[in-house]
Write a protein that holds these residues in place. Sequence first.
Motif, PDB file in Angstrom:
ATOM      1  N   VAL A   5       0.861  -1.181   0.000  1.00 24.72           N
ATOM      2  CA  VAL A   5       0.000   0.000   0.000  1.00 24.72           C
ATOM      3  C   VAL A   5       0.895   1.227   0.000  1.00 24.72           C
ATOM      4  O   VAL A   5       1.856   1.313   0.765  1.00 24.72           O
ATOM      5  N   LYS A   6       0.579   2.183  -0.888  1.00 27.04           N
ATOM      6  CA  LYS A   6       1.388   3.393  -1.057  1.00 27.04           C
ATOM      7  C   LYS A   6       0.462   4.601  -1.161  1.00 27.04           C
ATOM      8  O   LYS A   6      -0.579   4.546  -1.799  1.00 27.04           O
ATOM      9  N   ASP A   7       0.859   5.710  -0.538  1.00 24.11           N
ATOM     10  CA  ASP A   7       0.152   6.978  -0.703  1.00 24.11           C
ATOM     11  C   ASP A   7       0.512   7.543  -2.084  1.00 24.11           C
ATOM     12  O   ASP A   7       1.642   7.372  -2.543  1.00 24.11           O
ATOM     13  N   PRO A   8      -0.423   8.229  -2.761  1.00 24.23           N
ATOM     14  CA  PRO A   8      -0.111   8.742  -4.099  1.00 24.23           C
ATOM     15  C   PRO A   8       1.057   9.730  -4.134  1.00 24.23           C
ATOM     16  O   PRO A   8       1.690   9.903  -5.178  1.00 24.23           O
ATOM     17  N   ASP A   9       1.362  10.365  -2.999  1.00 29.35           N
ATOM     18  CA  ASP A   9       2.451  11.347  -2.959  1.00 29.35           C
ATOM     19  C   ASP A   9       3.803  10.742  -2.587  1.00 29.35           C
ATOM     20  O   ASP A   9       4.810  11.438  -2.606  1.00 29.35           O
ATOM     21  N   GLU A  10       3.822   9.473  -2.244  1.00 22.94           N
ATOM     22  CA  GLU A  10       5.076   8.826  -1.847  1.00 22.94           C
ATOM     23  C   GLU A  10       5.860   8.318  -3.058  1.00 22.94           C
ATOM     24  O   GLU A  10       5.283   7.975  -4.087  1.00 22.94           O
ATOM     25  N   ILE A  11       7.171   8.275  -2.891  1.00 23.77           N
ATOM     26  CA  ILE A  11       8.064   7.590  -3.824  1.00 23.77           C
ATOM     27  C   ILE A  11       8.709   6.479  -3.002  1.00 23.77           C
ATOM     28  O   ILE A  11       9.486   6.753  -2.087  1.00 23.77           O
ATOM     29  N   LEU A  12       8.370   5.231  -3.329  1.00 24.74           N
ATOM     30  CA  LEU A  12       8.824   4.108  -2.510  1.00 24.74           C
ATOM     31  C   LEU A  12       9.524   3.063  -3.356  1.00 24.74           C
ATOM     32  O   LEU A  12       9.298   2.958  -4.568  1.00 24.74           O
ATOM     33  N   ASP A  13      10.373   2.283  -2.679  1.00 24.14           N
ATOM     34  CA  ASP A  13      11.085   1.211  -3.354  1.00 24.14           C
ATOM     35  C   ASP A  13      10.510  -0.138  -2.957  1.00 24.14           C
ATOM     36  O   ASP A  13      10.023  -0.326  -1.846  1.00 24.14           O
ATOM     37  N   TYR A  14      10.552  -1.046  -3.929  1.00 23.95           N
ATOM     38  CA  TYR A  14      10.083  -2.411  -3.744  1.00 23.95           C
ATOM     39  C   TYR A  14      11.138  -3.347  -4.303  1.00 23.95           C
ATOM     40  O   TYR A  14      11.814  -3.021  -5.282  1.00 23.95           O
ATOM     41  N   GLN A  15      11.266  -4.514  -3.652  1.00 25.31           N
ATOM     42  CA  GLN A  15      12.313  -5.451  -4.056  1.00 25.31           C
ATOM     43  C   GLN A  15      11.764  -6.850  -4.254  1.00 25.31           C
ATOM     44  O   GLN A  15      10.785  -7.238  -3.613  1.00 25.31           O
TER      45      GLN A  15
END
Length: 90
Positions: A5-15
């Motif tokens: 789950v991610k907020d639309p304003d976040e920049i997140l990494d996934y592995q």
Amino acid sequence: MAYFVKDPDEILDYQIDWTTLLETGETLSTSTWTPDGGLTKVSESHTAAGVSTVFVSGGTNGTTYKVKCEVTTSAGRTYNRTIFVEIKDK
């Protein structure tokens, strides 16, 4: 199947860790991440040891996106996995 789950304003990494699929001495040669339209791939990388990483941004609140990762190995094998990223305001 991995679900995030991610907020639309976040920049997140996934592995994705591919090490359990690699034979002794086998490494990752390439790793390509492809997100559904609506998500933006900011960057992608992989380690020879077997971990692929993608950074994504954007998305529309209430929408779940697929992000596909395809890797090739030094032995010529090709693997594909898909993660799911749901966008929710936090």
